[in-house]
Design a protein around this motif. Structure first.
Motif, PDB file in Angstrom:
ATOM      1  N   GLU A  43       8.536 -40.315 -28.068  1.00  0.00           N
ATOM      2  CA  GLU A  43       9.214 -41.444 -28.169  1.00  0.00           C
ATOM      3  C   GLU A  43      10.339 -41.866 -27.206  1.00  0.00           C
ATOM      4  OE1 GLU A  43      11.484 -43.495 -32.034  1.00  0.00           O
ATOM      5  OE2 GLU A  43       9.991 -41.648 -32.376  1.00  0.00           O
ATOM      6  N   ARG A  44      11.167 -40.876 -27.043  1.00  0.00           N
ATOM      7  CA  ARG A  44      12.374 -41.305 -26.118  1.00  0.00           C
ATOM      8  C   ARG A  44      12.031 -41.511 -24.825  1.00  0.00           C
ATOM      9  NH1 ARG A  44      14.410 -36.927 -29.552  1.00  0.00           N
ATOM     10  NH2 ARG A  44      14.090 -35.422 -27.845  1.00  0.00           N
ATOM     11  N   VAL A  45      11.037 -40.433 -24.264  1.00  0.00           N
ATOM     12  CA  VAL A  45      10.644 -40.908 -23.021  1.00  0.00           C
ATOM     13  C   VAL A  45       9.781 -42.243 -22.913  1.00  0.00           C
ATOM     14  CG1 VAL A  45       8.782 -40.177 -21.096  1.00  0.00           C
ATOM     15  CG2 VAL A  45      10.172 -38.422 -22.597  1.00  0.00           C
ATOM     16  N   GLU A  46       9.170 -42.385 -23.813  1.00  0.00           N
ATOM     17  CA  GLU A  46       8.667 -43.783 -23.980  1.00  0.00           C
ATOM     18  C   GLU A  46       9.370 -45.147 -24.008  1.00  0.00           C
ATOM     19  OE1 GLU A  46       5.470 -44.948 -23.163  1.00  0.00           O
ATOM     20  OE2 GLU A  46       5.226 -42.659 -22.673  1.00  0.00           O
ATOM     21  N   GLN A  47      10.702 -44.954 -24.567  1.00  0.00           N
ATOM     22  CA  GLN A  47      11.696 -45.898 -24.669  1.00  0.00           C
ATOM     23  C   GLN A  47      12.329 -46.008 -23.555  1.00  0.00           C
ATOM     24  OE1 GLN A  47      12.307 -48.123 -27.546  1.00  0.00           O
ATOM     25  NE2 GLN A  47      13.129 -49.077 -25.717  1.00  0.00           N
ATOM     26  N   HIS A  48      12.506 -44.918 -22.737  1.00  0.00           N
ATOM     27  CA  HIS A  48      12.942 -44.958 -21.329  1.00  0.00           C
ATOM     28  C   HIS A  48      12.144 -46.079 -20.686  1.00  0.00           C
ATOM     29  CE1 HIS A  48      16.569 -41.990 -21.064  1.00  0.00           C
ATOM     30  NE2 HIS A  48      16.026 -42.025 -22.371  1.00  0.00           N
ATOM     31  N   ARG A  49      10.669 -45.465 -20.701  1.00  0.00           N
ATOM     32  CA  ARG A  49       9.822 -46.312 -19.883  1.00  0.00           C
ATOM     33  C   ARG A  49       9.653 -47.933 -20.162  1.00  0.00           C
ATOM     34  NH1 ARG A  49       5.574 -41.469 -20.232  1.00  0.00           N
ATOM     35  NH2 ARG A  49       5.962 -40.534 -18.268  1.00  0.00           N
ATOM     36  N   ARG A  50       9.848 -48.208 -21.284  1.00  0.00           N
ATOM     37  CA  ARG A  50       9.895 -49.622 -21.652  1.00  0.00           C
ATOM     38  C   ARG A  50      11.243 -50.441 -21.193  1.00  0.00           C
ATOM     39  NH1 ARG A  50       7.427 -47.433 -26.724  1.00  0.00           N
ATOM     40  NH2 ARG A  50       9.680 -47.161 -27.478  1.00  0.00           N
ATOM     41  N   ASN A  51      12.235 -49.530 -21.516  1.00  0.00           N
ATOM     42  CA  ASN A  51      13.479 -50.266 -20.766  1.00  0.00           C
ATOM     43  C   ASN A  51      13.603 -50.426 -19.049  1.00  0.00           C
ATOM     44  OD1 ASN A  51      14.660 -50.272 -23.179  1.00  0.00           O
ATOM     45  ND2 ASN A  51      15.625 -48.424 -23.116  1.00  0.00           N
ATOM     46  N   ALA A  52      12.997 -49.196 -18.533  1.00  0.00           N
ATOM     47  CA  ALA A  52      12.852 -49.219 -17.152  1.00  0.00           C
ATOM     48  C   ALA A  52      11.725 -50.359 -16.732  1.00  0.00           C
ATOM     49  CB  ALA A  52      12.282 -48.164 -16.433  1.00  0.00           C
ATOM     50  N   PHE A 106      11.491 -53.154 -18.322  1.00  0.00           N
ATOM     51  CA  PHE A 106      12.125 -54.488 -18.521  1.00  0.00           C
ATOM     52  C   PHE A 106      13.009 -54.744 -17.263  1.00  0.00           C
ATOM     53  CE2 PHE A 106      16.182 -56.505 -20.031  1.00  0.00           C
ATOM     54  CZ  PHE A 106      15.635 -57.634 -20.563  1.00  0.00           C
ATOM     55  N   TYR A 107      13.672 -53.666 -16.841  1.00  0.00           N
ATOM     56  CA  TYR A 107      14.500 -53.890 -15.732  1.00  0.00           C
ATOM     57  C   TYR A 107      13.672 -54.269 -14.412  1.00  0.00           C
ATOM     58  CZ  TYR A 107      18.285 -51.755 -18.233  1.00  0.00           C
ATOM     59  OH  TYR A 107      19.438 -51.489 -19.218  1.00  0.00           O
ATOM     60  N   ASP A 108      12.607 -53.438 -14.142  1.00  0.00           N
ATOM     61  CA  ASP A 108      11.667 -53.618 -13.292  1.00  0.00           C
ATOM     62  C   ASP A 108      11.307 -55.334 -12.886  1.00  0.00           C
ATOM     63  OD1 ASP A 108      11.780 -51.140 -12.386  1.00  0.00           O
ATOM     64  OD2 ASP A 108       9.698 -50.727 -13.160  1.00  0.00           O
ATOM     65  N   ALA A 109      11.000 -55.874 -14.174  1.00  0.00           N
ATOM     66  CA  ALA A 109      10.699 -57.314 -14.485  1.00  0.00           C
ATOM     67  C   ALA A 109      11.727 -58.359 -14.120  1.00  0.00           C
ATOM     68  CB  ALA A 109      10.052 -57.444 -15.616  1.00  0.00           C
ATOM     69  N   GLU A 110      13.081 -57.665 -14.849  1.00  0.00           N
ATOM     70  CA  GLU A 110      14.051 -58.698 -14.827  1.00  0.00           C
ATOM     71  C   GLU A 110      15.130 -58.781 -13.253  1.00  0.00           C
ATOM     72  OE1 GLU A 110      15.549 -60.915 -17.254  1.00  0.00           O
ATOM     73  OE2 GLU A 110      13.390 -60.869 -18.281  1.00  0.00           O
ATOM     74  N   LEU A 111      15.010 -57.670 -12.769  1.00  0.00           N
ATOM     75  CA  LEU A 111      15.805 -57.401 -11.729  1.00  0.00           C
ATOM     76  C   LEU A 111      15.210 -57.510 -10.315  1.00  0.00           C
ATOM     77  CD1 LEU A 111      18.038 -54.265 -13.018  1.00  0.00           C
ATOM     78  CD2 LEU A 111      18.509 -56.792 -13.191  1.00  0.00           C
ATOM     79  N   ALA A 112      13.740 -57.927 -10.422  1.00  0.00           N
ATOM     80  CA  ALA A 112      13.286 -58.026  -9.265  1.00  0.00           C
ATOM     81  C   ALA A 112      13.550 -59.243  -8.258  1.00  0.00           C
ATOM     82  CB  ALA A 112      11.769 -58.270  -9.367  1.00  0.00           C
ATOM     83  N   GLY A 113      14.113 -58.958  -7.182  1.00  0.00           N
ATOM     84  CA  GLY A 113      14.618 -60.150  -6.233  1.00  0.00           C
ATOM     85  C   GLY A 113      15.996 -60.566  -6.510  1.00  0.00           C
ATOM     86  N   VAL A 114      16.826 -60.015  -7.518  1.00  0.00           N
ATOM     87  CA  VAL A 114      18.241 -60.001  -7.299  1.00  0.00           C
ATOM     88  C   VAL A 114      18.783 -60.095  -6.143  1.00  0.00           C
ATOM     89  CG1 VAL A 114      20.371 -59.544  -8.557  1.00  0.00           C
ATOM     90  CG2 VAL A 114      18.249 -59.594  -9.928  1.00  0.00           C
ATOM     91  N   PRO A 115      19.427 -61.017  -5.550  1.00  0.00           N
ATOM     92  CA  PRO A 115      20.205 -60.845  -4.165  1.00  0.00           C
ATOM     93  C   PRO A 115      21.234 -59.604  -4.227  1.00  0.00           C
ATOM     94  CG  PRO A 115      20.156 -63.397  -5.157  1.00  0.00           C
ATOM     95  CD  PRO A 115      19.797 -62.433  -6.102  1.00  0.00           C
ATOM     96  N   GLY A 116      21.030 -59.146  -3.316  1.00  0.00           N
ATOM     97  CA  GLY A 116      21.874 -57.857  -3.088  1.00  0.00           C
ATOM     98  C   GLY A 116      21.389 -56.501  -3.837  1.00  0.00           C
ATOM     99  N   LEU A 117      20.518 -56.660  -4.562  1.00  0.00           N
ATOM    100  CA  LEU A 117      20.087 -55.461  -5.327  1.00  0.00           C
ATOM    101  C   LEU A 117      18.581 -55.152  -4.856  1.00  0.00           C
ATOM    102  CD1 LEU A 117      21.319 -53.847  -7.835  1.00  0.00           C
ATOM    103  CD2 LEU A 117      19.371 -55.136  -9.140  1.00  0.00           C
ATOM    104  N   GLY A 146      18.555 -45.595 -21.369  1.00  0.00           N
ATOM    105  CA  GLY A 146      18.208 -44.815 -22.616  1.00  0.00           C
ATOM    106  C   GLY A 146      17.900 -45.236 -23.810  1.00  0.00           C
ATOM    107  N   TRP A 147      17.113 -44.434 -24.462  1.00  0.00           N
ATOM    108  CA  TRP A 147      16.532 -44.551 -25.743  1.00  0.00           C
ATOM    109  C   TRP A 147      17.577 -45.232 -26.748  1.00  0.00           C
ATOM    110  CZ3 TRP A 147      19.517 -42.263 -29.685  1.00  0.00           C
ATOM    111  CH2 TRP A 147      20.211 -40.925 -29.014  1.00  0.00           C
ATOM    112  N   ALA A 197      19.374 -56.279 -26.908  1.00  0.00           N
ATOM    113  CA  ALA A 197      20.503 -56.973 -26.798  1.00  0.00           C
ATOM    114  C   ALA A 197      21.288 -56.378 -25.576  1.00  0.00           C
ATOM    115  CB  ALA A 197      21.583 -57.256 -28.110  1.00  0.00           C
ATOM    116  N   ASP A 198      21.300 -55.033 -25.783  1.00  0.00           N
ATOM    117  CA  ASP A 198      21.889 -54.348 -24.627  1.00  0.00           C
ATOM    118  C   ASP A 198      21.683 -54.223 -23.313  1.00  0.00           C
ATOM    119  OD1 ASP A 198      23.897 -53.134 -26.430  1.00  0.00           O
ATOM    120  OD2 ASP A 198      22.637 -51.389 -26.717  1.00  0.00           O
ATOM    121  N   ARG A 199      20.164 -54.232 -23.145  1.00  0.00           N
ATOM    122  CA  ARG A 199      19.268 -54.310 -21.899  1.00  0.00           C
ATOM    123  C   ARG A 199      19.649 -55.603 -21.481  1.00  0.00           C
ATOM    124  NH1 ARG A 199      12.958 -52.951 -23.443  1.00  0.00           N
ATOM    125  NH2 ARG A 199      12.581 -54.870 -24.207  1.00  0.00           N
ATOM    126  N   ALA A 200      19.276 -56.565 -22.382  1.00  0.00           N
ATOM    127  CA  ALA A 200      19.554 -57.991 -21.883  1.00  0.00           C
ATOM    128  C   ALA A 200      20.925 -58.243 -21.337  1.00  0.00           C
ATOM    129  CB  ALA A 200      19.219 -58.971 -23.062  1.00  0.00           C
TER     130      ALA A 200
END
Length: 382
Positions: free
Chosen positions: A267-276, A278-289, A363-364, A369-372
């Motif tokens: 369950e912890r591994v899957e939560q890490h993957r879900r959070n990752a 989310f970042y993959d989608a939200e942070l793609a194309g951010v200038p300087g990143l 992390g799990w 709200a934290d990851r957003a």
């Protein structure tokens, strides 16, 4: 402050520890053996030997990789003056200090800027008749392409008449898979896992080796306990130590914590993957990143989420001011004074990324709200 790392405590941890304390058998015992059997079943490899921490596991792995087990273990083993171990400089120091602790000679392999793992193209160029072992790290849990590595080793064996032993540092990689196979379970290389408190599968402090065959497994079992076979008749002093070993065995309390955490680790591994994801989608194309690579044939455990940020000091200040803990986590090992005598080859891949790498919480324990908040803070610039 949103933490970067956090220790997980399984649902029945206290009860399991209390059960061990009531037995009075706190050192090695049946709970350790139960834990090892459960680990082997998860990975599909019965040759599992737990140890007191991941660093001990790396030290023992290099001993197994570099010695034959006859006499003092050196006749057919590695010669520090002649033979070399190829390794990545982008890792926690424990990986490479285990090479030095075994009296072996390091040689650096460059880093793939896309994955932050060892660059297999550079590795293929650097394997020579002197190469006796290779250490790889699945950084942040993202698997090195072990099938490609096998092809490189096949070619090296054909060219030099010797197949280097591979030690996989799987400290970040519990739950990682390559083409559907769990990292550490293929039975081909010596694999070392860390069960440090903040890992996906924590025991407080602990680790394990998975071994490729019964012979190396039996040696590991002996060498983790002074070279003594625990099954020998020690009551009457009727046993032999064919080669000296270490005080590296896991204790019963650590194993009981591990068994409790094993119940919820998926369950912890899957939560890490879900959070990752989310970042993959939200942070793609951010200038300087720049984000690290993702290939469809492998699944990272996503124990860490590294990014490559321009003006890293400003990025880190911005995140800290927003209540978000971030860290470089490691320094490139090749610049330490302890390895000043190691040859200093060109490492353009590492040079290109080292001063930009920073890890953000994945992390799990993160709420939506934290990851957003983390993603929005990054997207607002620094």
């Amino acid at each position: 402050m949103i933490p970067l790392l956090k220790a997980a405590i399984g649902p029945d941890t206290l009860e399991r520890i209390a059960d061990v304390l009531r037995t009075g058998m706190i050192g090695h015992g049946p709970v350790v053996e139960e834990f090892e059997a459960a680990l082997g079943a998860r990975l599909g490899n019965p040759y599992v030997a737990t140890v007191n921490n991941g660093t001990s596991g790396l030290h023992l792995a290099l001993r197994l990789a570099g010695t034959s087990g006859t006499g003092d273990g050196r006749e057919a083993g590695l010669d520090a003056a002649r033979d070399e171990v190829l390794s990545t400089p982008l890792t926690f120091e424990a990986t490479n200090w285990a090479v030095l602790a075994n009296g072996l000679r390091l040689r650096w392999v460059d880093v793939d800027p896309a994955t932050l793992n060892l660059d297999l193209d550079d590795l293929a160029k650097k394997i020579s008749p002197a190469t006796r072992a290779i250490v790889i790290v699945h950084w942040a849990g993202y698997p090195v392409d072990l099938d490609r590595l096998r092809e490189i080793l096949d070619a090296a064996e054909a060219a030099h008449g010797y197949r280097p032993v591979v030690v996989e540092d799987c400290a970040h990689a519990w739950g990682s898979t390559l083409r559907g196979r769990p990292v550490g379970g293929d039975g081909e290389n010596i694999c070392v896992f860390s069960f440090h408190a903040t890992k996906h599968l924590g025991t407080g402090c602990g680790g394990m080796l998975t071994l490729p065959d019964e012979r190396s497994y039996e040696r590991a079992r002996r060498l983790r306990f002074f070279g003594i076979d625990r099954r020998a008749d020690r009551v009457n002093g009727n046993y032999d130590v064919p080669e000296w070993g270490y005080n590296f065995y896991m204790d019963q309390i650590s194993a009981s914590i591990g068994l409790a955490n094993l119940e919820t680790v998926d369950e912890r591994v899957e939560q890490h993957r879900r959070n990752a994801a989310f970042y993959d989608a939200e942070l793609a194309g951010v200038p300087g990143l720049e984000l690290t690579a993702r290939e469809p044939d492998r699944e990272s455990s996503c124990w860490l989420y590294p990014v490559k940020a321009e003006d890293r000091p400003s990025f880190m200040r911005k995140m800290n001011d927003a209540g978000i803990m971030v860290s470089m986590l490691v320094r490139r090992n090749d610049t330490h004074g302890a390895v000043r005598d190691v040859a200093d080859p060109a490492l353009p891949g590492l040079d290109a990324v080292h001063d930009r790498i920073v890890h953000i919480p994945v992390g799990w324990w993160l709420s939506e709200a934290d990851r957003a908040h983390i993603a929005d803070t990054i997207k607002s610039g620094w």
